[in-house]
Write a protein that holds these residues in place. Structure first.
Motif, PDB file in Angstrom:
ATOM      1  N   TRP A  87     -43.467  32.266 -10.198  1.00 30.66           N
ATOM      2  CA  TRP A  87     -44.236  31.207  -9.554  1.00 30.66           C
ATOM      3  C   TRP A  87     -43.791  29.819 -10.001  1.00 30.66           C
ATOM      4  O   TRP A  87     -43.698  28.895  -9.207  1.00 30.66           O
ATOM      5  N   GLU A  88     -43.492  29.651 -11.246  1.00 29.72           N
ATOM      6  CA  GLU A  88     -43.131  28.348 -11.815  1.00 29.72           C
ATOM      7  C   GLU A  88     -41.675  28.021 -11.478  1.00 29.72           C
ATOM      8  O   GLU A  88     -40.760  28.739 -11.877  1.00 29.72           O
ATOM      9  N   PRO A  89     -41.418  26.930 -10.724  1.00 35.25           N
ATOM     10  CA  PRO A  89     -40.047  26.583 -10.338  1.00 35.25           C
ATOM     11  C   PRO A  89     -39.080  26.428 -11.515  1.00 35.25           C
ATOM     12  O   PRO A  89     -37.884  26.683 -11.363  1.00 35.25           O
ATOM     13  N   SER A  90     -39.555  26.047 -12.687  1.00 31.92           N
ATOM     14  CA  SER A  90     -38.638  25.881 -13.834  1.00 31.92           C
ATOM     15  C   SER A  90     -38.012  27.215 -14.255  1.00 31.92           C
ATOM     16  O   SER A  90     -37.011  27.226 -14.963  1.00 31.92           O
ATOM     17  N   THR A  91     -38.564  28.345 -13.796  1.00 25.43           N
ATOM     18  CA  THR A  91     -37.998  29.660 -14.135  1.00 25.43           C
ATOM     19  C   THR A  91     -36.932  30.102 -13.142  1.00 25.43           C
ATOM     20  O   THR A  91     -36.292  31.126 -13.346  1.00 25.43           O
ATOM     21  N   TRP A  92     -36.711  29.317 -12.088  1.00 26.08           N
ATOM     22  CA  TRP A  92     -35.775  29.722 -11.045  1.00 26.08           C
ATOM     23  C   TRP A  92     -34.340  29.424 -11.452  1.00 26.08           C
ATOM     24  O   TRP A  92     -34.073  28.464 -12.183  1.00 26.08           O
ATOM     25  N   PRO A  93     -33.368  30.198 -10.946  1.00 20.48           N
ATOM     26  CA  PRO A  93     -31.964  29.847 -11.154  1.00 20.48           C
ATOM     27  C   PRO A  93     -31.654  28.517 -10.450  1.00 20.48           C
ATOM     28  O   PRO A  93     -32.397  28.095  -9.561  1.00 20.48           O
ATOM     29  N   ALA A  94     -30.548  27.886 -10.817  1.00 16.68           N
ATOM     30  CA  ALA A  94     -30.176  26.608 -10.191  1.00 16.68           C
ATOM     31  C   ALA A  94     -30.003  26.759  -8.684  1.00 16.68           C
ATOM     32  O   ALA A  94     -30.318  25.845  -7.923  1.00 16.68           O
ATOM     33  N   GLN A  95     -29.491  27.895  -8.258  1.00 15.47           N
ATOM     34  CA  GLN A  95     -29.336  28.166  -6.834  1.00 15.47           C
ATOM     35  C   GLN A  95     -29.934  29.535  -6.541  1.00 15.47           C
ATOM     36  O   GLN A  95     -29.657  30.497  -7.248  1.00 15.47           O
ATOM     37  N   CYS A  96     -30.748  29.604  -5.511  1.00 15.75           N
ATOM     38  CA  CYS A  96     -31.294  30.898  -5.108  1.00 15.75           C
ATOM     39  C   CYS A  96     -31.564  30.872  -3.608  1.00 15.75           C
ATOM     40  O   CYS A  96     -31.605  29.813  -2.986  1.00 15.75           O
TER      41      CYS A  96
END
Length: 194
Positions: A87-96
């Protein structure tokens, strides 16, 4: 056989009927019997309107089942509504990127998304009206609207209600105009629908 590909309640009912699913086959057979119509009648404006009504009835029964299932889950201690691990965008890869496809009330719905540095870089949606209102394909196959309109008799060309009923039976999500064209290409009438 011989019909344009369309999405939506009629397509879902035809598929479920062909699979012999009682939830769809029995109500459709019952309705066709009451109307004294053969199965082939579903490939029409009436068939699309009938399928929309039957699907609403089916959905009402499914909602009752879902509420009962949800109640049973809660009583059993399962109160988790969603997986929020990402849910938290800071946990996302740089590109997805992601794809979501579903059947919506009007028909097939698809979303394609690309995200870069927690921001949407591109979002593409192909909505049911895109499929149903599409023009002819590369190989000349007819779009669903065009195929449905071929051979539709129009009683009063200045008031093409039959054409409007047929297009509206797809429940399009767009403003439309109807043009009645003679066999020689002359525009006989234009009706704007808001």
């Amino acid at each position: 056989k011989g019909h344009a590909v369309e999405t939506g309640p009629l397509a879902r009912f035809i598929l479920a009927y062909a699979m012999g699913m009682p939830s769809h086959k029995e109500p459709l057979d019952r309705a066709l019997k009451q109307l004294d119509l053969p199965f082939e009648a579903v490939y029409s404006t009436l068939g699309r309107v009938l399928a929309r009504g039957l699907e609403a009835q089916w959905a009402a029964h499914k909602m009752r089942q879902y509420v009962d299932d949800l109640t049973a889950n809660i009583k059993a201690g399962d109160t988790v509504a969603a997986n929020i691990d990402k849910w938290e965008p800071s946990t996302w890869p740089a590109q997805c990127k992601g794809v979501g496809q579903a059947e919506a009330p009007r028909g097939a719905l698809g979303h394609w998304c690309k995200i870069r540095d927690t921001r949407v870089e591109n979002w593409q949606a192909v909505v049911p009206t895109t499929w149903n209102a599409s023009p002819r394909g590369k190989s000349g196959e007819l779009g669903a609207y065009e195929a449905a309109l071929i051979g539709t008799p129009v009683g009063v060309p200045e008031q093409p209600l039959e054409i409007l009923r047929t297009v509206h039976s797809y429940d399009p999500c767009l403003a439309c105009a109807t043009h009645v064209i003679s066999s020689t290409g002359e525009e006989l009438v234009k009706v704007d629908v808001r």
